[in-house]
Design an enzyme around this catalytic site. Structure first.
Site, PDB file in Angstrom:
ATOM      1  N   GLU A 112       0.834  -1.216   0.000  1.00  0.00           N
ATOM      2  CA  GLU A 112       0.000   0.000   0.000  1.00  0.00           C
ATOM      3  C   GLU A 112       0.864   1.261   0.000  1.00  0.00           C
ATOM      4  OE1 GLU A 112      -2.161  -1.532   3.469  1.00  0.00           O
ATOM      5  OE2 GLU A 112      -4.006  -1.139   2.348  1.00  0.00           O
ATOM      6  N   GLU A 132      -3.412  -9.478   4.224  1.00  0.00           N
ATOM      7  CA  GLU A 132      -4.162  -9.174   5.458  1.00  0.00           C
ATOM      8  C   GLU A 132      -5.224 -10.209   5.776  1.00  0.00           C
ATOM      9  OE1 GLU A 132      -3.333  -6.933   3.159  1.00  0.00           O
ATOM     10  OE2 GLU A 132      -2.719  -5.053   4.109  1.00  0.00           O
TER      11      GLU A 132
HETATM   12  C1  HXC Z   1       6.016  -7.532  12.424  1.00  0.00           C
HETATM   13  C2  HXC Z   1       7.331  -8.818  11.076  1.00  0.00           C
HETATM   14  C3  HXC Z   1       6.492  -8.560   9.970  1.00  0.00           C
HETATM   15  C4  HXC Z   1       5.361  -7.723  10.192  1.00  0.00           C
HETATM   16  C5  HXC Z   1       8.076  -9.870   9.320  1.00  0.00           C
HETATM   17  N1  HXC Z   1       8.289  -9.629  10.633  1.00  0.00           N
HETATM   18  N2  HXC Z   1       6.975  -9.246   8.903  1.00  0.00           N
HETATM   19  N3  HXC Z   1       7.082  -8.317  12.277  1.00  0.00           N
HETATM   20  N4  HXC Z   1       5.181  -7.242  11.422  1.00  0.00           N
HETATM   21  N5  HXC Z   1       4.528  -7.417   9.205  1.00  0.00           N
HETATM   22  C6  HXC Z   1       9.388 -10.150  11.445  1.00  0.00           C
HETATM   23  C7  HXC Z   1       9.187 -11.595  11.791  1.00  0.00           C
HETATM   24  O1  HXC Z   1       8.325 -11.734  12.867  1.00  0.00           O
HETATM   25  C8  HXC Z   1      10.598 -12.018  12.119  1.00  0.00           C
HETATM   26  O2  HXC Z   1      10.927 -11.566  13.412  1.00  0.00           O
HETATM   27  C9  HXC Z   1      11.442 -11.216  11.144  1.00  0.00           C
HETATM   28  O3  HXC Z   1      10.603 -10.120  10.722  1.00  0.00           O
HETATM   29  C10 HXC Z   1      11.806 -12.004   9.896  1.00  0.00           C
HETATM   30  O4  HXC Z   1      10.624 -12.537   9.332  1.00  0.00           O
HETATM   31  P1  HXC Z   1      10.471 -14.110   8.999  1.00  0.00           P
HETATM   32  O5  HXC Z   1       9.019 -14.370   8.973  1.00  0.00           O
HETATM   33  O6  HXC Z   1      11.328 -14.939   9.870  1.00  0.00           O
HETATM   34  O7  HXC Z   1      11.069 -14.124   7.510  1.00  0.00           O
HETATM   35  P2  HXC Z   1      10.731 -15.138   6.323  1.00  0.00           P
HETATM   36  O8  HXC Z   1      10.575 -16.526   6.837  1.00  0.00           O
HETATM   37  O9  HXC Z   1      11.729 -14.833   5.252  1.00  0.00           O
HETATM   38  O10 HXC Z   1       9.268 -14.696   5.804  1.00  0.00           O
HETATM   39  C11 HXC Z   1       9.081 -13.448   5.227  1.00  0.00           C
HETATM   40  C12 HXC Z   1       7.559 -13.112   5.163  1.00  0.00           C
HETATM   41  C13 HXC Z   1       6.947 -13.235   6.543  1.00  0.00           C
HETATM   42  C14 HXC Z   1       6.860 -14.066   4.171  1.00  0.00           C
HETATM   43  C15 HXC Z   1       7.465 -11.689   4.595  1.00  0.00           C
HETATM   44  O11 HXC Z   1       7.745 -12.492   7.479  1.00  0.00           O
HETATM   45  C16 HXC Z   1       5.547 -12.706   6.650  1.00  0.00           C
HETATM   46  O12 HXC Z   1       4.608 -13.359   6.219  1.00  0.00           O
HETATM   47  N6  HXC Z   1       5.377 -11.501   7.232  1.00  0.00           N
HETATM   48  C17 HXC Z   1       4.085 -10.915   7.465  1.00  0.00           C
HETATM   49  C18 HXC Z   1       3.506 -10.359   6.179  1.00  0.00           C
HETATM   50  C19 HXC Z   1       2.126  -9.758   6.418  1.00  0.00           C
HETATM   51  O13 HXC Z   1       1.194 -10.433   6.852  1.00  0.00           O
HETATM   52  N7  HXC Z   1       1.969  -8.438   6.147  1.00  0.00           N
HETATM   53  C20 HXC Z   1       0.721  -7.748   6.323  1.00  0.00           C
HETATM   54  C21 HXC Z   1       0.654  -7.159   7.690  1.00  0.00           C
HETATM   55  S1  HXC Z   1      -0.903  -6.429   8.027  1.00  0.00           S
HETATM   56  P3  HXC Z   1      11.639 -12.528  14.477  1.00  0.00           P
HETATM   57  O14 HXC Z   1      11.742 -11.671  15.702  1.00  0.00           O
HETATM   58  O15 HXC Z   1      10.757 -13.717  14.616  1.00  0.00           O
HETATM   59  O16 HXC Z   1      12.969 -12.855  13.848  1.00  0.00           O
HETATM   60  C22 HXC Z   1      -0.803  -4.940   7.265  1.00  0.00           C
HETATM   61  C23 HXC Z   1      -2.020  -4.107   7.398  1.00  0.00           C
HETATM   62  C24 HXC Z   1      -1.821  -2.761   6.797  1.00  0.00           C
HETATM   63  O17 HXC Z   1       0.151  -4.541   6.656  1.00  0.00           O
HETATM   64  C25 HXC Z   1      -2.988  -1.897   7.087  1.00  0.00           C
HETATM   65  C26 HXC Z   1      -2.624  -0.451   7.200  1.00  0.00           C
HETATM   66  C27 HXC Z   1      -1.838  -0.141   8.408  1.00  0.00           C
END
Ligand code: HXC
Length: 258
Positions: A112, A132
């Protein structure tokens, strides 16, 4: 200014903001978004800067809003604070062009944020998505509205309802990004593109992007009228006289942003 979660520098007339929270794949927490807003406003006010590039790391542009920061928040809290509100939308108020240079993950709020920029250039390893739905929520920073305008209804529904990621090649086919380049040259290409924009008269550049962005919010008739008003107003600038005189005299224009 000193920042903890972003890096800020200039390259010629290009302002560069690099999201720098590697331990969380540049998850967009409150502090990061505050810093980003300050940096963008700083560049917008800096007469030495003509265009801005926003980028992340080779692994992640941004993996979304910070899930750990959001997870315990209540409905009244997010509603009355208007989460995400103004802080996230600062980029929409910037008058200079803002190019998103995306390598790696651009997910959720990261996708976004990239879409709130004026255009996206992608590295070959870029992955875009609105995951999301997997968290029991929906996009909250314009994803449902901007993605459909970029890629059309079927693909927007596909991405938003399945939460799957789209690679750079698919994003280019779908017109989400203007160009895909090797990851190693992403920043160089983005800075070069921004440098071209920064070489023109800033009033015209700012009005051009304002007019294009207005198309998101207006009917064709209103939009054309808005464009015409801006177009006419540029005849009040010295740079219009300079640009056209330079053409007639077969020389390079010397724009003064005046
Ligand atoms: C908080 C996050 C994060 C996030 C990654 N991390 N994404 N922390 N918020 N969105 C952290 C992980 O917890 C982890 O911390 C470290 O970053 C590395 O991530 P990994 O998951 O270990 O890496 P990998 O296995 O390479 O996977 C990458 C990934 C995955 C596929 C991108 O991290 C993931 O699915 N992330 C979430 C993506 C997501 O759902 N985004 C949408 C969020 S909601 P630690 O401490 O464990 O090492 C959103 C709403 C927006 O954006 C609305 C407006 C505000």
């Amino acid at each position: 200014a000193e920042y903890g979660m972003i890096k800020v520098e200039t390259r010629g007339k290009v302002g560069l903001v690099t999201l720098d929270r590697p331990a969380a794949l540049n998850a967009l927490c409150d502090q990061l978004m505050t810093e980003l807003g300050q940096a963008l406003k700083g560049f917008d006010a800096d007469p030495a800067v003509g265009a801005i590039v926003l980028t992340g790391s080779e692994k992640a542009f941004a993996a979304g809003a910070d899930i750990k920061e959001m997870k315990d928040r209540s409905f009244p809290a997010v509603h009355f604070e208007d989460f995400i509100g103004n802080k996230w939308e600062t980029v929409l108020t910037i008058k200079k062009p803002v190019i998103a240079a995306v390598a790696g993950f651009a997910l959720g709020g990261g996708c976004e944020l990239a879409m709130m920029c004026d255009l996206i250039i992608a590295g070959e390893n870029a992955k875009f998505g609105q995951p999301e739905i997997k968290l029991g929520i929906i996009p909250g920073a314009g994803g449902t509205q901007r993605l459909i305008r970029a890629v059309g209804k079927s693909k927007a529904m596909d991405l938003i309802l399945t939460g799957r990621m789209m690679d750079a090649a698919e994003a280019e086919r779908a017109n989400l990004v203007t160009r895909v380049v090797p990851v190693e040259s992403l920043l160089e290409e983005a800075v070069k593109m921004a440098g071209v924009m920064a070489s023109y008269s800033l009033p015209s550049v700012a009005m051009a992007k304002e007019a294009v962005n207005a198309a998101y919010e207006m009917t064709l008739r209103e939009g054309v009228r808005f464009e015409r008003r801006l177009f006419h107003s540029l005849f009040a600038t010295e740079d219009q006289k300079e640009g056209m005189s330079a053409f007639a005299e077969k020389r390079k224009p010397d724009f003064r942003n005046a």
